[in-house]
Design an enzyme around this catalytic site. Sequence first.
Site, PDB file in Angstrom:
ATOM      1  N   CYS A  62       0.824  -1.211   0.000  1.00 30.11           N
ATOM      2  CA  CYS A  62       0.000   0.000   0.000  1.00 30.11           C
ATOM      3  C   CYS A  62       0.858   1.261   0.000  1.00 30.11           C
ATOM      4  O   CYS A  62       0.586   2.215  -0.712  1.00 30.11           O
ATOM      5  CB  CYS A  62      -0.942  -0.046   1.199  1.00 30.11           C
ATOM      6  SG  CYS A  62      -1.483   1.533   1.807  1.00 30.11           S
TER       7      CYS A  62
ATOM      8  N   CYS B 134       2.099   3.659   4.917  1.00 30.86           N
ATOM      9  CA  CYS B 134       2.658   3.581   6.276  1.00 30.86           C
ATOM     10  C   CYS B 134       4.047   2.939   6.300  1.00 30.86           C
ATOM     11  O   CYS B 134       4.245   1.887   6.927  1.00 30.86           O
ATOM     12  CB  CYS B 134       1.727   2.788   7.190  1.00 30.86           C
ATOM     13  SG  CYS B 134       0.090   3.506   7.371  1.00 30.86           S
TER      14      CYS B 134
ATOM     15  N   CYS C 179       3.293  21.348   7.539  1.00 31.76           N
ATOM     16  CA  CYS C 179       3.163  19.891   7.418  1.00 31.76           C
ATOM     17  C   CYS C 179       4.256  19.358   6.491  1.00 31.76           C
ATOM     18  O   CYS C 179       4.192  18.205   6.067  1.00 31.76           O
ATOM     19  CB  CYS C 179       1.776  19.519   6.908  1.00 31.76           C
ATOM     20  SG  CYS C 179       1.360  20.323   5.364  1.00 31.76           S
TER      21      CYS C 179
END
Length: 438
Positions: free
Chosen positions: A71, A74, A394
């Site tokens: 994916c 993470c 961010c």
Amino acid sequence: MKVTIKKTGINGEGIGYIDRMPVFVPQALIGEEVEIRIVDKQKRYATAELLRVVKSSKNRIRPKCFIQNTCGACPLMIARYPVQLEYKQDLLKQSLIKYAQIDPRKVARVKASEDVFGYRNQFKLPCAMEEGRLVSGLFMPNSNYFIDVKKCWIHEDGLERVRMDIMHVLNTHGCVSYNPHDKKGIRNLVVRGFDNRYQCTIVTGNDELDERLISDLMRIKGLTSLWQSIHTIKKTPEVFGNKMMHLAGETSLAMELDGLKLQISPRSFFQLNSKQAVQLYRTIASMVKEDNELIVEAYSGIGAISLYLKDKAKEIIGIESIKDAVVNANQNAALNGCEHVSFLCDDAANKLTYLSKKRSIDVLVVDPPRSGLDDAMLDCILRSKIKNIIYVSCNPATLGKNLAVLSSRYNVDKIQPIDIFPHTPHVESVVLMSRKNK
Ligand code: SAH
């Protein structure tokens, strides 16, 4: 070929060196000796695939998620959480040294996330067909390969339940994924939730959703607001199309943070980790002294930061470019009885240039998107007489570049990183600056 990992890169990958050339190795941790295969060789760096961990780090753990490797969202899930925080602090320090020569001792320890799993309050997932069923998931990074995400560990539990319930209803009604030829079908599913109340936006082609489908969706526990977005543009990074239609339930999603009442529309941005949003806002508030005449917040979204600062100034003005968010922000000011707080729809640099010529600004808070402050904004700040700036970032790279420019006029007093996205390489920071030679 073997290599020893020396650093963590900005995308959470390991970095080793072969003849002094950096080699990026996804899924490898600092201190590990790994066997790799080079998959892409450029002039100054190479990217490799991890074949085998020869000597494993004591910080390595087995990821909870079994699609973690494919994916790509993470990459740090293979490391113990306290170690993830050290990587993030180091990434921030490296960036601030590289771009702005900032003393790394100014960077405080990263505030940990209260929840390490189940923290995300929103998803915007593409949909596809898998074995005849409509599923929601992700495209593998830099590929067209679709992964059916059966369980996402970083989504809040309630959000996952609602996702499964929605997919079940859509399948019961025979919904299919988007077909660009006839411009019909479901493209994305967007759901956001707070306090067990959920807002769902179904992003489709030119479809008219059946009344029975709508009423079955509204029967899902906790679903309070249902929208459709029509999106037929071919390739675009935007998830929502231009046309938004309210289908059922409430138009906005209501939530409460630290006693503040907030309303959010589908297109308005809001922090993706609610508990860490509270930490972030409290950190910002702790850096602003009392008794100011005027505070300006640029990139204000639905106005949460300004409302957290409500008792710190006689007047607060927010600037935001998305109209829906400005409408929410002004409603939110009214909901919380803040007549002295107002929000304007404009480009941040444009409106700030105007305001700073007419008024004396005590504190400017900026919370820009990942691209950071643009040249017009930097120029406007440098020419102004704004006393204090709080920069919420961010993206350590654009923060570093922007601080390099701002440091000609401003001292960097404090840097507080906060972890909002455990397991991802994202780093959020709050920087307090004060004007030189006041
Ligand atoms: N401070 C808010 C939102 C920050 S996200 C919060 O904590 O929730 C950044 C916001 O900047 C988004 O709402 C985005 O719509 C807005 N934005 C992006 N570019 C802008 C620009 N040039 N001028 C004003 N706002 C902008």
